[in-house]
Design a protein around this motif. Structure first.
Motif, PDB file in Angstrom:
ATOM      1  N   VAL A 449       5.043   0.537   6.414  1.00  0.00           N
ATOM      2  CA  VAL A 449       6.109   0.108   7.323  1.00  0.00           C
ATOM      3  C   VAL A 449       7.450   0.734   6.951  1.00  0.00           C
ATOM      4  O   VAL A 449       8.202   1.208   7.812  1.00  0.00           O
ATOM      5  CB  VAL A 449       6.224  -1.432   7.332  1.00  0.00           C
ATOM      6  CG1 VAL A 449       7.472  -1.883   8.080  1.00  0.00           C
ATOM      7  CG2 VAL A 449       4.984  -2.036   7.963  1.00  0.00           C
ATOM      8  N   THR A 450       7.768   0.722   5.645  1.00  0.00           N
ATOM      9  CA  THR A 450       9.096   1.176   5.207  1.00  0.00           C
ATOM     10  C   THR A 450       9.143   2.657   4.854  1.00  0.00           C
ATOM     11  O   THR A 450      10.216   3.265   4.865  1.00  0.00           O
ATOM     12  CB  THR A 450       9.549   0.377   3.971  1.00  0.00           C
ATOM     13  OG1 THR A 450       8.653   0.662   2.877  1.00  0.00           O
ATOM     14  CG2 THR A 450       9.538  -1.118   4.252  1.00  0.00           C
ATOM     15  N   GLY A 451       7.993   3.205   4.497  1.00  0.00           N
ATOM     16  CA  GLY A 451       7.968   4.596   4.054  1.00  0.00           C
ATOM     17  C   GLY A 451       8.497   4.791   2.647  1.00  0.00           C
ATOM     18  O   GLY A 451       8.635   5.921   2.175  1.00  0.00           O
ATOM     19  N   SER A 452       8.792   3.705   1.932  1.00  0.00           N
ATOM     20  CA  SER A 452       9.353   3.785   0.580  1.00  0.00           C
ATOM     21  C   SER A 452       8.257   3.669  -0.468  1.00  0.00           C
ATOM     22  O   SER A 452       7.505   2.688  -0.488  1.00  0.00           O
ATOM     23  CB  SER A 452      10.382   2.668   0.363  1.00  0.00           C
ATOM     24  OG  SER A 452      10.783   2.624  -1.002  1.00  0.00           O
ATOM     25  N   ASP A 453       8.192   4.639  -1.377  1.00  0.00           N
ATOM     26  CA  ASP A 453       7.228   4.589  -2.473  1.00  0.00           C
ATOM     27  C   ASP A 453       7.650   3.608  -3.572  1.00  0.00           C
ATOM     28  O   ASP A 453       6.896   3.388  -4.520  1.00  0.00           O
ATOM     29  CB  ASP A 453       7.070   5.983  -3.098  1.00  0.00           C
ATOM     30  CG  ASP A 453       6.373   6.954  -2.154  1.00  0.00           C
ATOM     31  OD1 ASP A 453       5.734   6.476  -1.202  1.00  0.00           O
ATOM     32  OD2 ASP A 453       6.475   8.176  -2.374  1.00  0.00           O
ATOM     33  N   MET A 454       8.832   3.014  -3.446  1.00  0.00           N
ATOM     34  CA  MET A 454       9.319   2.067  -4.450  1.00  0.00           C
ATOM     35  C   MET A 454       8.927   0.627  -4.142  1.00  0.00           C
ATOM     36  O   MET A 454       9.276  -0.283  -4.898  1.00  0.00           O
ATOM     37  CB  MET A 454      10.841   2.168  -4.553  1.00  0.00           C
ATOM     38  CG  MET A 454      11.342   3.443  -5.211  1.00  0.00           C
ATOM     39  SD  MET A 454      10.864   3.565  -6.956  1.00  0.00           S
ATOM     40  CE  MET A 454      11.858   2.242  -7.668  1.00  0.00           C
TER      41      MET A 454
END
Length: 508
Positions: A449-454
């Motif tokens: 959903v966010t595209g964030s790997d964190m």
């Protein structure tokens, strides 16, 4: 205007919780002495359990090896998530396959509370060892059955349906495992070494995960991905059957715990450690939810924080490395295996430390470690080099081992003997169902959903914050008798010293 009554003239009943009035105590000395003796009875030598070290070691071995086999079975599925997705959930979208596989992983956790509600109170009624043997049998059946399932290409819709059915059986059996195994070791161990002996339970967990990861890694390297997808994935599941038989044999050879046997015989003398507990009670769900709901909530918070961080590192990380950072599945598993071996080497020292310094300091260290180090650790992991990935995972692993080496001693001490197995099974599995098993699924979805790997780091930090609050609210139980059980010591000399230290000072 109302007349003020001086504090010294107020009369307090001997049964009040407040301090007794000195004048009343002087007028009725016998009554007040009787009340004090009733509230705080003298400790007798027969009240104290002197442990047999050989029996304790046999109990620890049986519980830990059985736990290792349970988590070997469970770990296999986590480490074969990608392969399972391709075999049972054909799709043109790899993320959809992975989500389907992790959803099936999470399904097993949905029935864990039900297993806890069935096996937990059963363990309080019929004994710890019988129920632990039963959970081993069901887990071995469920895991071996998965290894024999036909693929989606062979039978279509029936393939994932049967997979879900046997995952439910695995989850149901696991619902009675941790609560029973940790209770078993805690009730066998002497009070001053409960942390050390309890750490062997999580040593078994790490050994099970390590064995599963090593087997999957070796097979993948030997057979290759295509052969693993075709039939190689079945081997780890089929190995679980014989291992389960070994675990069942070890558990059935043992006697039940001394604390349970004393409770069953009605020989528990209510002492300082247990003066508020009805020693002949038997655990049932109504009593657990009605009388112990505060401890249940605290248990759920602690276990939730612990499970999110545990499954994030030990179950999800290899998939994160392969799917998000394009690591090969074999390399990701090898790094995880190396991290778990390091944790296995130090976990018993963590057990010794929490016996010496207390459960709360070690638990707080682990929670704060995840809160502060998760983001830097994932920044390191994302660098991609072997040294950076290994360093990041080790940072997380050292935080996790503080929790692993302490939880199995801290959690059983939260509940009295009469409802310990049931309460811990219910609380642990409710939390594991809501937060633990859903961790890979939630993190994968959040990244999508966010595209964030964190996102894994942020999720672990949020869980750790809840854990910090929960640890602050719990009471210290190190070197103290379990609630509802008599003191447990290693030697007769230690028992005599304990009786002497609790004896009233003679007055002349």
């Amino acid at each position: 205007m109302p007349r003020h009554v001086p504090e010294r003239n107020k009369v307090t009943s001997p049964t009040d919780n407040g301090p007794p009035d000195t004048a009343a105590a002087k007028r009725h000395p016998a009554l007040f002495r009787a009340v004090r003796r009733r509230k705080n009875p003298r400790l007798r030598r027969s009240d104290i359990t002197v442990t047999d070290e050989r029996a304790v070691k046999r109990a620890v071995k049986a519980a830990s090896l059985g736990n290792a086999m349970e988590w070997f079975d469970f770990g296999i599925y986590a480490y074969l998530a990608g392969t399972i997705g391709r075999v049972f959930f054909p799709s043109g979208n790899e993320t959809a396959q992975l989500l389907s596989s992790f959803a099936t992983f999470a399904v097993a956790f949905l029935v864990r509370p039900l297993g806890g509600m069935v096996f937990g109170p059963m363990g309080d009624k019929v004994g710890r060892k019988k129920v632990l043997a039963l959970t081993m049998i069901l887990m071995a059946i469920g895991t071996a059955a998965i290894g024999m399932l036909p693929s989606y290409a062979a039978v279509g819709f029936w393939s994932p349906l049967l997979l879900i059915l046997f995952r439910l059986l695995q989850g149901f059996s696991t619902g009675g495992e941790y609560g029973g195994a940790s209770t078993f070791i805690a009730e066998y161990a002497p009070d001053r070494r409960r942390g050390y002996f309890g750490s062997f339970l999580e040593l078994g967990t790490l050994a099970g995960y390590t064995g599963a990861a090593t087997l999957v890694t070796g097979l993948t390297a030997w057979l290759g991905s295509d052969t693993m997808d075709a039939w190689g994935w079945r081997i780890p599941f089929l190995v679980a059957g014989p291992l389960g038989i070994v675990g069942i044999y070890l558990r059935l050879k043992l006697d039940d715990t001394p604390a349970y046997l004393k409770l069953e015989e009605g020989n528990v003398h209510v002492s300082e450690a247990s003066n508020a507990v009805e020693s002949t009670a038997r655990g049932d769900l109504a009593k657990i939810f009605r009388q112990h709901w505060r401890m249940l909530i605290l248990c759920i918070a602690l276990v939730g924080a612990y499970n999110v961080t545990d499954y994030m590192l030990l179950s999800y990380m290899p998939t994160y490395l392969s799917d998000e950072l394009d690591y090969s599945e074999t390399h990701g598993l090898l790094i995880l295996v190396a991290t778990m071996v390091v944790l296995m080497l130090i976990i018993n020292q963590v057990g010794r430390l929490n016996d010496r310094y207390g459960r709360k300091p070690l638990l707080m260290t682990g929670m704060l470690g995840f809160l502060v180090l998760s983001a830097p650790a994932f920044v390191l992991v994302q660098q991609g080099s072997l040294l950076a990935v290994s360093s990041g995972m080790l940072m997380l692993g050292l935080s996790l081992v503080c929790l692993l080496g302490t939880m199995s001693a801290a959690l059983p001490a939260m509940f009295p003997t009469s409802v310990r197995y049931g309460s811990l099974s219910v609380g642990y599995n409710l939390s594991a169902s809501l937060f633990g098993g859903t961790t890979p699924l939630v993190i994968t979805a959040l990244i999508g959903v966010t595209g964030s790997d964190m996102m894994p780091a942020y999720y672990a930090m949020a869980a750790a914050l809840v854990g910090v609050i929960a640890v602050a609210c719990m009471k210290e139980t190190a070197q103290q008798p379990l609630e509802g059980s008599p003191p447990s010591v290693q030697t007769a000399e230690e028992a005599a010293e304990l009786v002497q230290s609790r004896a009233p000072t003679p007055k002349f």
